[in-house]
Design a protein around this motif. Structure first.
Motif, PDB file in Angstrom:
ATOM      1  N   ARG A  72       7.361  -2.734  -1.705  1.00 37.27           N
ATOM      2  CA  ARG A  72       8.820  -2.603  -1.558  1.00 37.27           C
ATOM      3  C   ARG A  72       9.545  -3.123  -2.792  1.00 37.27           C
ATOM      4  NH1 ARG A  72       7.934  -4.669   3.483  1.00 37.27           N
ATOM      5  NH2 ARG A  72       8.757  -6.700   2.886  1.00 37.27           N
ATOM      6  N   THR A  73       9.091  -4.243  -3.321  1.00 36.16           N
ATOM      7  CA  THR A  73       9.777  -4.875  -4.438  1.00 36.16           C
ATOM      8  C   THR A  73       9.595  -4.114  -5.744  1.00 36.16           C
ATOM      9  OG1 THR A  73       9.480  -7.017  -3.358  1.00 36.16           O
ATOM     10  CG2 THR A  73      10.053  -7.060  -5.686  1.00 36.16           C
ATOM     11  N   THR A  74       8.378  -3.615  -5.978  1.00 33.75           N
ATOM     12  CA  THR A  74       8.112  -2.921  -7.243  1.00 33.75           C
ATOM     13  C   THR A  74       8.486  -1.442  -7.197  1.00 33.75           C
ATOM     14  OG1 THR A  74       5.828  -2.343  -6.663  1.00 33.75           O
ATOM     15  CG2 THR A  74       6.188  -4.467  -7.792  1.00 33.75           C
ATOM     16  N   LYS A 105      12.529  -3.844  -9.067  1.00 35.18           N
ATOM     17  CA  LYS A 105      13.146  -5.147  -9.334  1.00 35.18           C
ATOM     18  C   LYS A 105      12.324  -5.815 -10.424  1.00 35.18           C
ATOM     19  CE  LYS A 105      14.240  -9.587  -7.288  1.00 35.18           C
ATOM     20  NZ  LYS A 105      14.093 -10.474  -6.135  1.00 35.18           N
ATOM     21  N   LEU A 109       5.220  -6.173   0.821  1.00 40.95           N
ATOM     22  CA  LEU A 109       6.318  -6.754   0.058  1.00 40.95           C
ATOM     23  C   LEU A 109       6.203  -6.367  -1.416  1.00 40.95           C
ATOM     24  CD1 LEU A 109       8.813  -8.569  -0.158  1.00 40.95           C
ATOM     25  CD2 LEU A 109       7.254 -10.530  -0.387  1.00 40.95           C
ATOM     26  N   LEU A 122      10.408  -8.374 -12.223  1.00 39.15           N
ATOM     27  CA  LEU A 122       9.757  -9.630 -11.842  1.00 39.15           C
ATOM     28  C   LEU A 122       9.206 -10.316 -13.083  1.00 39.15           C
ATOM     29  CD1 LEU A 122       7.689  -8.299  -8.792  1.00 39.15           C
ATOM     30  CD2 LEU A 122       9.878  -9.507  -8.736  1.00 39.15           C
ATOM     31  N   GLN A 164       9.548  -1.261 -12.829  1.00 39.72           N
ATOM     32  CA  GLN A 164       9.584  -1.711 -11.435  1.00 39.72           C
ATOM     33  C   GLN A 164      11.008  -1.672 -10.892  1.00 39.72           C
ATOM     34  OE1 GLN A 164       7.631  -5.530 -11.292  1.00 39.72           O
ATOM     35  NE2 GLN A 164       5.649  -4.636 -11.783  1.00 39.72           N
TER      36      GLN A 164
END
Length: 167
Positions: free
Chosen positions: A103-105, A119, A100, A121, A117
């Motif tokens: 995938r997110t970064t 997304k 996760l 955060l 990144q």
């Protein structure tokens, strides 16, 4: 055989260095040959660059009350999850699932940068960073670090400064 870090002034072309260049921030890229068998990405970076582990910071992704949060702490220590939760007004923190986090970064484990990144955060930078004129963080891939001022890093990531690291 000792590894030698190579210093570069030009962008290495990762999302992190692209973000730094776009922001007009002074930074230096340090490249080194990554050894997949080394037990610690951060310690390997410090050794390869000849930099104190207190100045090399690792980027960790945690889950604080259901929200992914980036923690940036010295490689010489560990993340205090309770302190991280407190720093963002949360109650409970745990390390995020590595898949996760990737995938997110948009970065792979061992190469996650707090900059550029996929997304954005919320980010917490250990306050020990302010004891140094510059610190090193991942530039977005294994074997590549970027050196910049902690003030610039905090400004670009919107990081909160808090005592989240422990020896």
């Amino acid at each position: 055989m000792a590894k030698k870090a190579k210093k570069q002034q030009q962008s290495a072309g990762t999302p992190a260095t692209v973000a730094l260049t776009a922001a007009g921030v002074d930074y230096t890229v340090h490249a080194y040959d990554h050894d997949p068998s080394h037990p610690s990405y951060g310690e390997e970076a410090a050794e390869a660059m000849g930099v104190s582990p207190d100045r090399v910071f690792k980027t960790l992704v945690a889950d604080v009350d259901g929200a992914l949060t980036v923690a940036v702490v010295p490689v010489a220590g560990q993340l205090d999850l309770k302190a991280l939760a407190s720093a963002v007004g949360g109650k409970r923190a745990a390390m995020a699932d590595p898949a996760l986090a990737e995938r997110t970064t948009g970065y792979v484990r061992g190469g996650i940068s707090p900059l550029g990144q996929r997304k954005k955060l919320r980010t917490v930078l250990d306050d020990s960073a302010t004891a140094h004129a510059t610190i090193c963080v991942s530039a977005g891939r294994r074997g590549l670090e970027v050196e910049l001022s902690p003030t610039a890093l905090a400004g670009l990531t919107g990081a909160v400064l808090a005592p989240i690291g422990r020896a």
